[in-house]
Design an enzyme around this catalytic site. Structure first.
Site, PDB file in Angstrom:
ATOM      1  N   TYR A  31       0.839  -1.206   0.000  1.00 36.90           N
ATOM      2  CA  TYR A  31       0.000   0.000   0.000  1.00 36.90           C
ATOM      3  C   TYR A  31       0.876   1.259   0.000  1.00 36.90           C
ATOM      4  O   TYR A  31       2.095   1.177  -0.126  1.00 36.90           O
ATOM      5  CB  TYR A  31      -1.004  -0.051   1.152  1.00 36.90           C
ATOM      6  CG  TYR A  31      -1.904  -1.261   1.018  1.00 36.90           C
ATOM      7  CD1 TYR A  31      -2.652  -1.462  -0.150  1.00 36.90           C
ATOM      8  CD2 TYR A  31      -1.957  -2.237   2.009  1.00 36.90           C
ATOM      9  CE1 TYR A  31      -3.440  -2.592  -0.307  1.00 36.90           C
ATOM     10  CE2 TYR A  31      -2.754  -3.374   1.854  1.00 36.90           C
ATOM     11  CZ  TYR A  31      -3.489  -3.543   0.691  1.00 36.90           C
ATOM     12  OH  TYR A  31      -4.268  -4.664   0.529  1.00 36.90           O
ATOM     13  N   ARG A  38       3.774  -1.348  10.794  1.00 40.75           N
ATOM     14  CA  ARG A  38       3.782  -2.665  10.152  1.00 40.75           C
ATOM     15  C   ARG A  38       4.460  -2.578   8.782  1.00 40.75           C
ATOM     16  O   ARG A  38       4.226  -1.626   8.031  1.00 40.75           O
ATOM     17  CB  ARG A  38       2.352  -3.192   9.994  1.00 40.75           C
ATOM     18  CG  ARG A  38       2.319  -4.698   9.690  1.00 40.75           C
ATOM     19  CD  ARG A  38       0.922  -5.278   9.714  1.00 40.75           C
ATOM     20  NE  ARG A  38       0.958  -6.700  10.044  1.00 40.75           N
ATOM     21  CZ  ARG A  38       0.207  -7.630   9.485  1.00 40.75           C
ATOM     22  NH1 ARG A  38      -0.692  -7.314   8.566  1.00 40.75           N
ATOM     23  NH2 ARG A  38       0.305  -8.899   9.843  1.00 40.75           N
TER      24      ARG A  38
END
Length: 372
Positions: free
Chosen positions: A175, A227
């Protein structure tokens, strides 16, 4: 309790003073089940509440911070103050069951389906994802990049106001944050791209903004985690060597944890370093005592978890297994680990309290869940 698993149930304290009752965390998983207006649905609240009483911390599915960052059908929104009551509803449901609530904040970048972002698919550069059916994204301007950084900060403020215990910055799974770090998706030649140091600029700017907002708005200790995915399959793409540069920089940011995104806890590097150890062992050694690492990846049985925690990692996240068996933690804690279910029961949607869109995705995706 079987003494073999005692380590899983030892309390853990972050450096900011927030304490967890055990070492087991619910991993963030997209559930496709929010309302069309971006609010959290009743079925989502029930799904999270069902899984929040055993684990010490729940990391939610990702919430988009900017309207053109919506990556999934049925993803809940964190991009406006109107969403604070919705966000609060979810935080309260998790915390009422005794777990810390962490909101995962994200922008999908070039992975956003065109129809969810009014056709305005954006990224670091105009480089198409190799995923089938993807669009050629529009390259963000410098001004837009800065605006999205501020949007991550604003979503963090909303998380604080909604009563969350922290946020997880989603820099994984291809992403937008990862797109800026990746040599595949970032071909820029300005301050946001080029050398690996410049490709780090956006991820680190997001971390700085989030931490600044926490310092300004949080009245009590507030967790900030990050993350990341350790490698990409594309060429050029992120290698394990690149990831070591990333985690060196992140370890200096006084984050509360780093969360490695991978499907197999025991996976080894594919390229970038010559090392026979697992990625998690390499990462954990690299950051040392600077920042705790959360390990994840196909941990189903108590035996799997026991073996994983013995590696020295302080925290473990369970994803699919908590959908398969929401009582996993309680069963291990009460010595009933032999009763744990490790394959999805395809007739148990109601018993497992799984929203219909997520259930349909599970039962119609062979190989994703054991038993399908």
């Amino acid at each position: 309790m079987n003494p073999t698993y005692k380590l899983l149930f030892e309390p853990f304290s972050f450096r900011n003073g927030v304490s967890l009752k055990n070492r087991i965390i619910m991993a963030p998983m997209t559930n496709f089940s929010s309302n069309p207006d971006g609010t959290v649905s009743d079925s989502e609240v029930a799904y999270y509440a069902r899984r929040s009483s055993g684990v010490s911390m729940v990391i939610t599915a990702c919430t988009f911070v900017t309207a053109n960052g919506k990556g999934f059908q049925g993803e809940f929104a964190g991009n406006s103050d109107e969403m604070i009551p919705s966000l609060k509803r979810l935080a309260s449901a998790i915390k009422e069951q005794g777990a810390k609530a962490i909101l995962q904040i994200f922008h999908g970048g070039r992975e956003c389906p065109s129809d969810l972002v009014n056709g305005d698919v954006v990224s670091a550069s105009a480089v198409q994802s190799e995923r089938s059916g993807s669009n050629v994204p529009r390259e963000l301007s410098d001004e837009e990049v800065q605006s999205i950084i501020r949007d991550f900060g604003e979503a963090t403020r909303r998380a604080i106001e909604a009563g969350y215990d922290g946020v997880e910055i989603h820099g994984a799974n291809g992403y937008l944050i990862q797109q800026f770090f990746s040599p595949h998706s970032n071909r820029r030649e300005d301050r946001w791209g080029g050398s690996i140091e410049k490709r780090l600029s956006f991820p680190l700017a997001v971390v700085d903004e989030v931490q600044k907002v926490v310092n300004e708005h949080a009245k009590e200790p507030f967790i900030v985690g990050y993350r990341f995915s350790p490698e990409e399959p594309e060429t050029p793409g992120i290698t394990m060597a690149d990831t070591l540069v990333l985690i060196d920089a992140l370890a200096d940011k006084n984050l509360d944890y780093l969360h490695v995104s991978q499907t197999d806890f025991w996976a080894k590097p594919r390229r970038g370093v010559e090392d026979s150890r697992t990625r998690l062992e390499i990462i954990h050694e690299r950051v040392g005592d600077k920042v705790p690492v959360i390990g994840v990846g196909s941990i189903y049985s108590a035996e799997d978890a026991g073996r994983a925690i013995q590696t020295g990692l302080p925290l473990l996240a369970l994803g699919r297994e908590l959908i398969i068996d929401p009582d996993w933690v309680q069963k291990v804690e009460s010595g009933k680990e032999n009763e744990i279910e490790t394959k999805i029961d395809k007739n148990a949607q109601d018993r497992l309290v799984v929203p219909d869109p997520l259930w349909q995705a599970i039962v119609n995706s062979p190989g994703w869940f054991p038993g399908v």
